[in-house]
Design a protein around this motif. Structure first.
Motif, short mmCIF file in Angstrom:
data_model
loop_
_atom_site.label_atom_id
_atom_site.label_comp_id
_atom_site.label_asym_id
_atom_site.label_seq_id
_atom_site.Cartn_x
_atom_site.Cartn_y
_atom_site.Cartn_z
N GLY A 58 9.90 8.02 -3.78
CA GLY A 58 9.48 8.92 -2.90
C GLY A 58 9.93 10.16 -3.39
N PRO A 59 9.12 11.67 -2.75
CA PRO A 59 9.46 12.75 -3.39
C PRO A 59 10.86 13.09 -3.13
CG PRO A 59 8.06 12.63 -1.22
CD PRO A 59 8.23 11.50 -1.73
N THR A 60 11.32 14.02 -3.75
CA THR A 60 12.79 14.63 -3.85
C THR A 60 12.49 15.98 -2.56
OG1 THR A 60 13.31 14.01 -5.86
CG2 THR A 60 14.50 15.82 -4.93
N ILE A 61 13.21 16.17 -1.79
CA ILE A 61 13.31 17.12 -0.91
C ILE A 61 14.45 18.16 -1.47
CG2 ILE A 61 13.96 17.84 1.11
CD1 ILE A 61 12.74 15.35 2.47
N TYR A 62 13.97 19.26 -2.07
CA TYR A 62 15.12 20.30 -2.08
C TYR A 62 15.12 21.50 -1.22
CZ TYR A 62 14.24 18.86 -7.06
OH TYR A 62 14.30 17.96 -8.17
N VAL A 63 16.57 21.61 -0.76
CA VAL A 63 16.71 22.57 0.19
C VAL A 63 18.03 23.56 -0.50
CG1 VAL A 63 16.07 21.31 2.14
CG2 VAL A 63 18.14 20.98 1.42
N ARG A 64 18.54 24.40 0.26
CA ARG A 64 19.56 25.17 0.21
C ARG A 64 20.51 25.00 1.36
NH1 ARG A 64 20.80 28.44 -4.02
NH2 ARG A 64 18.74 28.47 -4.65
N GLU A 65 21.71 25.27 1.23
CA GLU A 65 22.76 24.92 2.23
C GLU A 65 22.49 26.33 3.17
OE1 GLU A 65 27.59 25.73 3.13
OE2 GLU A 65 26.75 25.49 0.91
N GLY A 66 22.45 26.05 4.48
CA GLY A 66 21.93 26.72 5.24
C GLY A 66 20.47 26.71 5.84
N ASP A 67 19.70 26.04 5.15
CA ASP A 67 18.31 25.91 5.48
C ASP A 67 17.86 25.13 6.93
OD1 ASP A 67 17.84 27.56 3.35
OD2 ASP A 67 16.75 25.93 2.16
N ARG A 68 16.56 25.42 7.26
CA ARG A 68 16.26 24.35 8.22
C ARG A 68 14.93 23.66 7.62
NH1 ARG A 68 12.47 26.63 13.49
NH2 ARG A 68 12.15 24.50 14.41
N VAL A 69 15.05 22.42 7.98
CA VAL A 69 14.22 21.52 7.31
C VAL A 69 13.33 20.90 8.52
CG1 VAL A 69 13.89 19.55 5.92
CG2 VAL A 69 15.92 21.06 5.49
N LEU A 70 12.02 20.77 8.33
CA LEU A 70 11.16 20.10 8.96
C LEU A 70 10.55 19.16 8.16
CD1 LEU A 70 11.31 22.98 10.63
CD2 LEU A 70 9.20 22.23 11.88
N VAL A 71 10.55 17.95 8.55
CA VAL A 71 9.72 16.79 7.91
C VAL A 71 8.72 16.06 8.92
CG1 VAL A 71 9.86 14.55 6.40
CG2 VAL A 71 11.66 16.48 6.49
N ASN A 72 7.51 16.18 8.70
CA ASN A 72 6.40 15.60 9.68
C ASN A 72 6.19 14.24 8.96
OD1 ASN A 72 4.50 15.28 11.63
ND2 ASN A 72 2.82 15.87 10.22
N VAL A 73 6.39 13.08 9.60
CA VAL A 73 6.22 11.72 9.14
C VAL A 73 4.89 11.14 9.94
CG1 VAL A 73 7.00 9.35 8.90
CG2 VAL A 73 8.72 11.56 8.44
N THR A 74 3.71 10.86 9.30
CA THR A 74 2.92 10.22 9.85
C THR A 74 2.90 8.66 9.39
OG1 THR A 74 1.60 12.14 10.45
CG2 THR A 74 0.27 10.01 10.39
#
Length: 562
Positions: A60-76
């Motif tokens: 599956g796809p790679t999720i790239y974030v930075r330390e301190g970020d907020r992440v929202l992942v909508n899964v259907t």
């Protein structure tokens, strides 16, 4: 690690998922981006078949974030199976609702429904991963998480010229859920996988075309950071690149003291970052992965390969072969793991608990249950402290938060009820393991030492244990029975490796320490999917603290119902 048993054909399935995330930089919530995902069929690896995927991609796809970020992942979820996603290694402070294990912190996302995982990335940077956390669906439902340091914060090692994600996995030619179900009905282990994979491809040693081989192009004189993830269901793996050394700089998203090695050992659930210098004669070099198993148990011992290819070298050049440790090379495994130590620098200290409030001793056992409909009249089981865990029908975190009675008990024992010679002569029968949904209650902010002891019930075997919601320090390990009078004196309390998943050696023990400062219900289990399904798991209830920011956050409005 072994995956054993009989292989059966089964039903095909699809997962059509919208998987996106919005990126809010810590400095200001100005820049944001979102992945809009389309649905498509996927078939791979010689034998074309439909599989459960995220966004039609495997892996599956790679999720790239930075330390301190907020992440929202909508899964259907459009699959025929219920679904949940675990963000493996993310601490989810006070926010178990986003952790993901089905029936532990949430009820699963039913077919046709959606759930948004909403979490912050705090105090972590490095390589983690995400995967399905229900049934055996993580066989194909998995991907990488890359957490970059805060802006302006360099790596504590030489800056690489480029990065590459290396996902190690397993492949079955038939629907893995049908295989697992058949094994359950017969009381036998499912068949071992048909192939190992590197980024979803088995390589040219399998009867496939060149397109089924992962290739990485490099330029002479440059340095590359490989983010290696073991996403296999049941196999601990060696990994090496022909002619090239690797410098280990991070494990489980924690920086380590660098050391150079020709091969690495990585258990299911673990991640390892290595630096590789393109300093050899330009050519084509195999990278390879194969199982480690140091007891005579059947294991998928097929080698998957990829190719490290210098720029300008034609594909007609035959790759140089890779030398991996022997499949049963226990000495290499013990030596390699002993080299792993925390960086413990002023910027990245190792905050090892020096005093312990609560000491726990858990034995890992295999056994058999009677089963009138199964082959030989028995079914295999696994247990911790002689308790084989029973999954509830209501999520444990919801039951704890809303004080629902009758879902679980908090009487999991701190030590085994029947001490014995744990690693002595094989015991061919279980000790009458009980079944139950029994949790261990831990006081907020208390320090915990847990010794995990392998046993010779049926057989000794290595076990990778993963603790949700926490990192921990691996302060000691050894072969044979843990000696509480002598072994603690040998602990490393200065710079032990910090992880979220640790291997308990075959016929040995591992001691970990952590501070219980994250309230909630947190799963702990063997990351061999085979053993987890047999009951080798439990959970901690960490109580709320007295402060306003030391209690479990309220559940989100779209939390899946039970």
């Amino acid at each position: 690690m072994a995956n054993r048993g009989t292989f059966f054909p089964g039903l095909a399935s699809f997962l059509f998922v919208f998987l996106g995330f919005i990126h809010f930089p810590a400095e200001a919530a100005i820049n944001q981006y979102q992945f809009d995902i389309q649905v498509k069929n996927v078939s791979r690896l010689c034998h074309a078949k439909p599989i459960v995927t995220v966004n039609g991609r495997y892996p599956g796809p790679t999720i790239y974030v930075r330390e301190g970020d907020r992440v929202l992942v909508n899964v259907t979820n459009y699959a025929q199976y219920n679904m949940s996603i675990h963000w493996h290694g993310l601490k989810q402070y006070r926010n178990g609702w986003a952790d993901g294990p089905a029936y532990i912190t949430q009820c699963p996302i039913m077919t046709g429904n959606s759930y948004t995982y909403d979490f912050n990335v705090t105090g972590q940077r490095g390589t983690l991963w995400w995967h399905a956390h229900i049934l055996w669906l993580r066989a194909t439902v998995y991907g990488a998480i890359v957490i970059m340091p805060k802006q302006g914060t360099p790596f504590p090692f030489p800056q690489p010229n480029r990065e590459e994600i290396i996902l190690l996995g397993e492949w079955w030619h038939t629907d893995v859920e049908a295989i697992e179900d058949q094994g359950k009905r017969m009381g036998l282990p499912p068949n071992m996988s048909d192939a190992h994979t590197i980024n979803g491809k088995p390589g040219p040693l399998f009867p496939c075309s060149e397109k089924h081989t992962f290739a990485m192009e490099v330029e002479s004189g440059k340095t590359y950071l490989l983010r290696i993830i073991n996403a296999a269901l049941n196999d601990e793996l060696f990994f090496a690149i022909a002619g090239h050394n690797m410098t280990v700089v991070e494990v489980d998203a924690v920086y380590t003291k660098p050391f150079t090695t020709q091969s690495i050992l990585i258990a299911p659930g673990q991640t390892t970052n290595v630096l590789v210098q393109a300093n050899q004669i330009p050519g084509r070099y195999f990278m390879a992965t194969r199982s480690f198993m140091d007891v005579p148990i059947p294991v998928d011992n097929k080698t998957a390969t990829g190719i490290l290819q210098y720029k300008g070298i034609p594909n007609t050049v035959l790759p140089t072969l890779t030398q991996l440790p022997a499949p049963n090379d226990t000495a290499f495994a013990l030596s390699y793991n002993k080299k792993l130590r925390s960086l413990n620098s002023p910027n990245f200290p190792a905050t090892v608990p020096q005093k312990v409030d609560r000491k726990l001793f858990y034995t890992i056992g295999l056994g058999r249950d009677s089963c009138s409909t199964c082959v030989n009249g028995t079914r295999l089981l696994a247990s911790l402290n002689n308790i084989s865990f029973v999954m509830p029908e209501t999520a444990l975190l919801q039951a704890h938060y809303f004080n629902l009675k009758g879902v679980f008990k908090t009487d999991f024992p701190d030590k085994p009820p029947k001490p014995f010679n744990y690693t002595g002569a094989p015991l061919t029968a279980s000790l009458g393991a009980s079944h139950g949904t029994r949790l261990s209650k831990i006081a907020f902010n208390s320090t915990v030492e847990l010794v995990l002891q392998d046993t010779n019930l049926l057989t000794v075997e290595s076990h990778p244990f993963h603790l949700h919601g926490y990192n921990f320090f691996v302060v000691g390990t050894g072969i044979g029975n843990f000696d509480p009078a002598k072994d603690p004196a040998k602990y490393n309390l200065v710079d032990p490796v910090e992880r979220n998943t640790v291997g308990v050696p075959t016929g040995g023990w591992t001691a970990i320490r952590f501070r219980a400062d994250n309230p909630g219900v947190w799963f702990m289990h063997c990351h061999l999917e085979l053993h987890t399904g047999w009951g080798l798991k439990m959970a901690f209830v960490v109580e709320d603290g007295p402060g306003a920011d030391q209690s479990i956050l309220p559940p989100p409005k779209d939390l899946p119902p039970c």
